[in-house]
Design a protein around this motif. Structure first.
Motif, PDB file in Angstrom:
ATOM      1  N   LEU A 233       0.797  -1.224   0.000  1.00  0.00           N
ATOM      2  CA  LEU A 233       0.000   0.000   0.000  1.00  0.00           C
ATOM      3  C   LEU A 233       0.834   1.281   0.000  1.00  0.00           C
ATOM      4  CD1 LEU A 233      -2.991  -0.692   2.426  1.00  0.00           C
ATOM      5  CD2 LEU A 233      -2.887  -0.936  -0.049  1.00  0.00           C
ATOM      6  N   PHE A 234       1.997   1.258   0.658  1.00  0.00           N
ATOM      7  CA  PHE A 234       2.677   2.516   0.940  1.00  0.00           C
ATOM      8  C   PHE A 234       4.049   2.664   0.288  1.00  0.00           C
ATOM      9  CE2 PHE A 234      -0.153   1.680   4.548  1.00  0.00           C
ATOM     10  CZ  PHE A 234      -0.896   2.848   4.560  1.00  0.00           C
ATOM     11  N   LEU A 235       4.558   1.627  -0.367  1.00  0.00           N
ATOM     12  CA  LEU A 235       5.922   1.702  -0.901  1.00  0.00           C
ATOM     13  C   LEU A 235       6.080   2.860  -1.884  1.00  0.00           C
ATOM     14  CD1 LEU A 235       8.782   0.526  -1.235  1.00  0.00           C
ATOM     15  CD2 LEU A 235       7.863  -0.915  -3.077  1.00  0.00           C
ATOM     16  N   VAL A 236       5.209   2.946  -2.871  1.00  0.00           N
ATOM     17  CA  VAL A 236       5.338   3.989  -3.893  1.00  0.00           C
ATOM     18  C   VAL A 236       5.182   5.369  -3.275  1.00  0.00           C
ATOM     19  CG1 VAL A 236       4.345   4.923  -6.007  1.00  0.00           C
ATOM     20  CG2 VAL A 236       4.577   2.452  -5.735  1.00  0.00           C
ATOM     21  N   ASP A 237       4.203   5.525  -2.384  1.00  0.00           N
ATOM     22  CA  ASP A 237       3.977   6.827  -1.756  1.00  0.00           C
ATOM     23  C   ASP A 237       5.155   7.209  -0.866  1.00  0.00           C
ATOM     24  OD1 ASP A 237       2.183   9.067  -1.338  1.00  0.00           O
ATOM     25  OD2 ASP A 237       1.965   8.335   0.707  1.00  0.00           O
ATOM     26  N   ALA A 251       7.198   4.705  -9.117  1.00  0.00           N
ATOM     27  CA  ALA A 251       6.661   3.727 -10.058  1.00  0.00           C
ATOM     28  C   ALA A 251       7.737   2.759 -10.538  1.00  0.00           C
ATOM     29  CB  ALA A 251       6.030   4.438 -11.248  1.00  0.00           C
ATOM     30  N   GLU A 252       8.959   3.249 -10.670  1.00  0.00           N
ATOM     31  CA  GLU A 252      10.065   2.377 -11.090  1.00  0.00           C
ATOM     32  C   GLU A 252      10.333   1.291 -10.056  1.00  0.00           C
ATOM     33  OE1 GLU A 252      13.218   5.110 -11.719  1.00  0.00           O
ATOM     34  OE2 GLU A 252      12.499   5.772 -13.697  1.00  0.00           O
ATOM     35  N   TYR A 253      10.245   1.650  -8.783  1.00  0.00           N
ATOM     36  CA  TYR A 253      10.435   0.640  -7.736  1.00  0.00           C
ATOM     37  C   TYR A 253       9.256  -0.328  -7.687  1.00  0.00           C
ATOM     38  CZ  TYR A 253      14.624   2.883  -5.930  1.00  0.00           C
ATOM     39  OH  TYR A 253      15.900   3.378  -5.794  1.00  0.00           O
ATOM     40  N   TRP A 254       8.067   0.142  -8.060  1.00  0.00           N
ATOM     41  CA  TRP A 254       6.909  -0.757  -8.123  1.00  0.00           C
ATOM     42  C   TRP A 254       7.086  -1.787  -9.235  1.00  0.00           C
ATOM     43  CZ3 TRP A 254       3.356  -2.289  -5.003  1.00  0.00           C
ATOM     44  CH2 TRP A 254       2.222  -2.962  -5.477  1.00  0.00           C
TER      45      TRP A 254
END
Length: 395
Positions: A233-237, A251-254
């Motif tokens: 839920l929170f990685l990108v944010d 988004a690249e890490y997602w």
């Protein structure tokens, strides 16, 4: 029977086995990979197109989790009334229909119902798909086969970062229609691949063997769900706003998270076939705990990459390990395996939904990303302690 006939029969059985695995892969890709994870990149577009207000759009995402829990509870009763194969086909059809229906946002209740139906289908498919296929395979190959089946979840996560943006370039409604077309194609591909199965007779419930070890496994799987939520839920944010690196970097890490999710189930299943599911599962909890904690220790690129890939790998990769462990514990009681897996899936669904709401509440009150990852880490460590304690008591 001559050698050529025996060889032909072996080839036929192998082909049927692989068709079953392919059907299971399609089911997890449609029911979880697309029906759940494709909504994440669609959410900003839904809000931007003024289909729904931001608060309403978030509740629509929660509808999928509620449906998933309902599906996990309903899977076995539905299969008892029909057959597992008929139920699987019906649920893949329901997930497909939900995509097409969501292309027309008539009102909030319409959209909520279809997002709930998508979750319902995903929960039933998670409960029934792999247990329908794996009993027809040799025990020594079930870990790898389960990994291939649940690789569909990872493929959906990867597609959420790559395929959905391409569809969105054609428009929001066209994106939902495109997802529906893909789901329909996968449903047709899987249709004839499911193993033949007779309607299961109604039997009186019996006490499940190895009850202590199974109860411990349910608790571990539930805590694992809690530990995965901070990244899901929170990685990108966290990367985009918490570290100030921007949405594009997040988004690249997602995408890295998605790539890990593709290879994780196969790798985990293959290793578990060789070393045993109990041993691999115990080590997994420690690896996950370290990976979830990494973002709180360092915001450097290498730490974020490692954390994204590892947690991504275990998001679907934990599933074949737990399913394999259920089969290990109930190796001499095959009739109890589906019931045990259903209970494990329900425990995961309940704690995942509770963690999603709970951590969202914590973040809304504190704004502290690190606290979220610490909670996830503690959940993984607790799962390890339960597994270790239960193992010692059974030895």
């Amino acid at each position: 029977m001559d050698a050529s006939t025996t060889k032909d029969q072996t080839t036929i059985r192998a082909n049927r086995a692989w068709m079953g695995i392919l059907s299971g892969f399609c089911a997890s890709l449609v029911g979880i990979g697309l029906a759940r994870f494709a909504y994440t990149p669609l959410l900003p577009a839904i809000i931007g197109a003024h289909w729904f207000q931001p608060s309403a759009a978030v509740y629509l995402g929660a509808a999928n989790l509620a449906g998933y829990l309902a599906g996990a509870l309903a899977g076995r009763p539905l299969a008892a009334r029909m057959t597992a194969t008929s139920t699987l086909r019906t649920m893949m059809g329901l997930a497909t229909l939900s995509f097409f229906s969501c292309a027309y946002p008539l009102d909030f209740s319409w959209f909520f119902i279809w997002r709930f139906c998508a979750g319902l289908a995903g929960g039933v498919l998670m409960v029934l798909a792999a247990p329908t296929v794996l009993p027809h395979l040799p025990p020594s190959r079930r870990g790898l086969a389960g990994g291939v089946i649940f690789m569909g979840v990872g493929a959906g996560i990867a597609a959420s970062g790559t395929l959905v943006p391409l569809l969105l370039s054609q428009g929001l409604r066209q994106s939902w229609m495109g997802l529906g077309a893909i789901s329909l194609l996968l449903t047709l591909v899987s249709w004839r691949g499911w193993p033949a199965e007779q309607k299961a007779p109604q039997t009186k419930p019996r006490k499940t063997p190895n009850s202590l070890a199974l109860r411990a496994l349910y608790a571990e799987y539930a805590l694992n769900a809690v530990g995965l939520v901070p990244h899901m839920l929170f990685l990108v944010d966290f990367i985009a706003r918490g570290l100030g690196l921007g949405l594009r970097t997040g988004a690249e890490y997602w995408v890295l998270f998605g790539l890990g999710a593709v290879v994780g189930p196969i790798l985990n299943g293959h290793v578990a076939d060789r070393l045993g599911f109990a041993r691999v599962l115990r080590v997994t909890y420690l690896i996950e705990a370290g990976a979830v904690l990494l973002p709180t220790l360092s915001g450097g690129a290498s730490s974020l990459m490692l954390s994204s890939v590892i947690v991504g790998a275990f998001t679907p990769g934990i599933v074949p390990l737990v399913l394999g462990r259920v089969h290990e514990l109930l190796a001499h009681h095959p009739a109890e395996q589906k019931a045990a897996w259903s209970k494990a899936t329900v425990s995961f669904a309940i704690f995942q939904a509770a963690a999603a709401y709970g951590l969202s509440y914590i973040f809304s009150r504190t704004g502290d990303y690190q606290l979220l990852f610490i909670v996830g880490t503690l959940a993984m460590i607790f799962a390890f302690v339960i597994d270790l304690t239960a193992g010692c008591r059974n030895e």
